[in-house]
Design a protein around this motif. Sequence first.
Motif, PDB file in Angstrom:
ATOM      1  N   ALA A 122       0.599  -1.186   0.116  1.00  0.00           N
ATOM      2  CA  ALA A 122       0.096   0.035  -0.175  1.00  0.00           C
ATOM      3  C   ALA A 122       0.723   1.352  -0.094  1.00  0.00           C
ATOM      4  O   ALA A 122       2.045   1.336   0.410  1.00  0.00           O
ATOM      5  CB  ALA A 122      -0.767   0.163   1.277  1.00  0.00           C
ATOM      6  N   SER A 161       0.948   3.906   1.976  1.00  0.00           N
ATOM      7  CA  SER A 161       1.274   4.216   3.205  1.00  0.00           C
ATOM      8  C   SER A 161       2.370   3.360   3.482  1.00  0.00           C
ATOM      9  O   SER A 161       3.286   4.015   4.194  1.00  0.00           O
ATOM     10  CB  SER A 161      -0.056   4.097   4.190  1.00  0.00           C
ATOM     11  OG  SER A 161      -0.333   2.752   4.157  1.00  0.00           O
ATOM     12  N   GLU A 162       2.317   2.252   3.228  1.00  0.00           N
ATOM     13  CA  GLU A 162       3.602   1.363   3.516  1.00  0.00           C
ATOM     14  C   GLU A 162       4.801   1.829   2.957  1.00  0.00           C
ATOM     15  O   GLU A 162       6.034   2.020   3.352  1.00  0.00           O
ATOM     16  CB  GLU A 162       3.380  -0.075   3.716  1.00  0.00           C
ATOM     17  CG  GLU A 162       2.497  -0.732   4.814  1.00  0.00           C
ATOM     18  CD  GLU A 162       2.806  -0.495   6.228  1.00  0.00           C
ATOM     19  OE1 GLU A 162       4.025  -0.620   6.527  1.00  0.00           O
ATOM     20  OE2 GLU A 162       2.056   0.058   6.909  1.00  0.00           O
ATOM     21  N   LEU A 163       4.739   2.050   1.688  1.00  0.00           N
ATOM     22  CA  LEU A 163       5.775   2.786   0.932  1.00  0.00           C
ATOM     23  C   LEU A 163       6.375   3.866   1.293  1.00  0.00           C
ATOM     24  O   LEU A 163       7.648   4.055   1.685  1.00  0.00           O
ATOM     25  CB  LEU A 163       5.562   2.699  -0.646  1.00  0.00           C
ATOM     26  CG  LEU A 163       6.550   3.510  -1.473  1.00  0.00           C
ATOM     27  CD1 LEU A 163       7.118   2.253  -2.404  1.00  0.00           C
ATOM     28  CD2 LEU A 163       5.647   4.437  -2.461  1.00  0.00           C
ATOM     29  N   LYS A 219       6.039   5.101   4.519  1.00  0.00           N
ATOM     30  CA  LYS A 219       6.433   4.667   5.898  1.00  0.00           C
ATOM     31  C   LYS A 219       7.913   4.336   5.961  1.00  0.00           C
ATOM     32  O   LYS A 219       8.652   4.707   6.634  1.00  0.00           O
ATOM     33  CB  LYS A 219       5.470   3.736   6.444  1.00  0.00           C
ATOM     34  CG  LYS A 219       5.521   4.125   8.206  1.00  0.00           C
ATOM     35  CD  LYS A 219       4.651   3.137   8.767  1.00  0.00           C
ATOM     36  CE  LYS A 219       3.112   3.693   8.763  1.00  0.00           C
ATOM     37  NZ  LYS A 219       2.415   2.916   9.565  1.00  0.00           N
ATOM     38  N   ASN A 220       8.289   3.385   4.796  1.00  0.00           N
ATOM     39  CA  ASN A 220       9.341   2.908   4.523  1.00  0.00           C
ATOM     40  C   ASN A 220      10.636   3.712   4.115  1.00  0.00           C
ATOM     41  O   ASN A 220      11.703   3.962   4.708  1.00  0.00           O
ATOM     42  CB  ASN A 220       9.434   1.607   3.664  1.00  0.00           C
ATOM     43  CG  ASN A 220      10.538   0.948   3.334  1.00  0.00           C
ATOM     44  OD1 ASN A 220      11.348   0.334   4.128  1.00  0.00           O
ATOM     45  ND2 ASN A 220      11.185   0.776   1.935  1.00  0.00           N
ATOM     46  N   TRP A 221       9.971   4.561   3.129  1.00  0.00           N
ATOM     47  CA  TRP A 221      10.808   5.773   2.646  1.00  0.00           C
ATOM     48  C   TRP A 221      11.281   6.829   3.631  1.00  0.00           C
ATOM     49  O   TRP A 221      12.539   7.057   3.761  1.00  0.00           O
ATOM     50  CB  TRP A 221      10.279   6.726   1.615  1.00  0.00           C
ATOM     51  CG  TRP A 221      10.709   7.851   0.983  1.00  0.00           C
ATOM     52  CD1 TRP A 221      11.919   7.790   0.506  1.00  0.00           C
ATOM     53  CD2 TRP A 221      10.294   8.995   1.224  1.00  0.00           C
ATOM     54  NE1 TRP A 221      12.102   9.012  -0.049  1.00  0.00           N
ATOM     55  CE2 TRP A 221      11.428  10.010   0.476  1.00  0.00           C
ATOM     56  CE3 TRP A 221       9.353   9.840   1.685  1.00  0.00           C
ATOM     57  CZ2 TRP A 221      11.077  11.323   0.305  1.00  0.00           C
ATOM     58  CZ3 TRP A 221       9.098  11.067   1.576  1.00  0.00           C
ATOM     59  CH2 TRP A 221      10.194  11.903   0.924  1.00  0.00           C
ATOM     60  N   ASN A 251      11.242   6.178   7.180  1.00  0.00           N
ATOM     61  CA  ASN A 251      11.932   5.563   8.265  1.00  0.00           C
ATOM     62  C   ASN A 251      13.111   5.137   7.791  1.00  0.00           C
ATOM     63  O   ASN A 251      14.131   4.780   8.512  1.00  0.00           O
ATOM     64  CB  ASN A 251      11.167   4.617   8.947  1.00  0.00           C
ATOM     65  CG  ASN A 251       9.830   5.074   9.677  1.00  0.00           C
ATOM     66  OD1 ASN A 251       9.966   6.185  10.219  1.00  0.00           O
ATOM     67  ND2 ASN A 251       8.719   4.357  10.013  1.00  0.00           N
ATOM     68  N   ASN A 252      13.484   4.608   6.575  1.00  0.00           N
ATOM     69  CA  ASN A 252      14.548   4.022   6.231  1.00  0.00           C
ATOM     70  C   ASN A 252      15.605   4.523   5.326  1.00  0.00           C
ATOM     71  O   ASN A 252      16.776   4.548   5.286  1.00  0.00           O
ATOM     72  CB  ASN A 252      14.043   2.407   5.730  1.00  0.00           C
ATOM     73  CG  ASN A 252      13.521   1.527   6.563  1.00  0.00           C
ATOM     74  OD1 ASN A 252      13.762   1.400   7.953  1.00  0.00           O
ATOM     75  ND2 ASN A 252      12.463   0.969   6.177  1.00  0.00           N
ATOM     76  N   ASN A 267      10.684   7.867  14.485  1.00  0.00           N
ATOM     77  CA  ASN A 267      10.010   6.953  13.517  1.00  0.00           C
ATOM     78  C   ASN A 267       8.641   7.260  13.424  1.00  0.00           C
ATOM     79  O   ASN A 267       8.025   7.525  14.483  1.00  0.00           O
ATOM     80  CB  ASN A 267      10.010   5.409  14.197  1.00  0.00           C
ATOM     81  CG  ASN A 267      10.930   4.531  13.459  1.00  0.00           C
ATOM     82  OD1 ASN A 267      11.680   4.744  12.569  1.00  0.00           O
ATOM     83  ND2 ASN A 267      10.319   3.246  13.414  1.00  0.00           N
ATOM     84  N   ALA A 316       4.823   6.542  12.756  1.00  0.00           N
ATOM     85  CA  ALA A 316       4.037   5.430  12.967  1.00  0.00           C
ATOM     86  C   ALA A 316       2.573   5.857  12.345  1.00  0.00           C
ATOM     87  O   ALA A 316       1.687   5.090  12.009  1.00  0.00           O
ATOM     88  CB  ALA A 316       3.965   5.040  14.610  1.00  0.00           C
ATOM     89  N   ASN A 317       2.235   7.245  12.799  1.00  0.00           N
ATOM     90  CA  ASN A 317       0.843   7.631  12.502  1.00  0.00           C
ATOM     91  C   ASN A 317       0.884   8.777  11.565  1.00  0.00           C
ATOM     92  O   ASN A 317       1.584  10.022  12.308  1.00  0.00           O
ATOM     93  CB  ASN A 317       0.158   7.828  13.708  1.00  0.00           C
ATOM     94  CG  ASN A 317      -1.258   8.487  13.539  1.00  0.00           C
ATOM     95  OD1 ASN A 317      -1.431   9.277  12.648  1.00  0.00           O
ATOM     96  ND2 ASN A 317      -2.527   7.899  14.227  1.00  0.00           N
TER      97      ASN A 317
END
Length: 133
Positions: A1, A3-5, A7-9, A11-12, A19, A21-22
């Motif tokens: 999804a 949002s996960e893409l 969040k990964n971008w 945080n990583n 970090n 989270a929301n």
Amino acid sequence: AMSELLKNWLNNEVGLSTNVANFEKDFSSGYLFGEVLHKFRQLQQDDFKGFANKNTYEAKLSNFKRLEPTLKALGIRVNATQSNAMMNGERGASLRLLYQLKMATDRLFLACDNGGGRGGAAAGGAPPRRGAP
């Protein structure tokens, strides 16, 4: 999804001071938007030290005002309704701006390395445009 893409971008790859989270809660003050822009030196958010990591209305307003010129330079327009939606933590509001920021940074890095390397279509960015400046 998406949002996960994102969040990964964040945080990583971007490596923010916290970090994520929301999205709605974490970005409502505008501080982390400023930090994202500051992390990419080419984006010229050079007044980042003026951003306040607070959730008061005054701090949010000041932070979002500071974001405007940098976002405009990237071709990202944010109106008062959108800013208020982000400040109020409305679902999806911050996510939309983050997506636009990611696309803008991908374009920037494509331009920097002539269409090769990181940030291209494989990383979820736009494919290189022919004849782009």
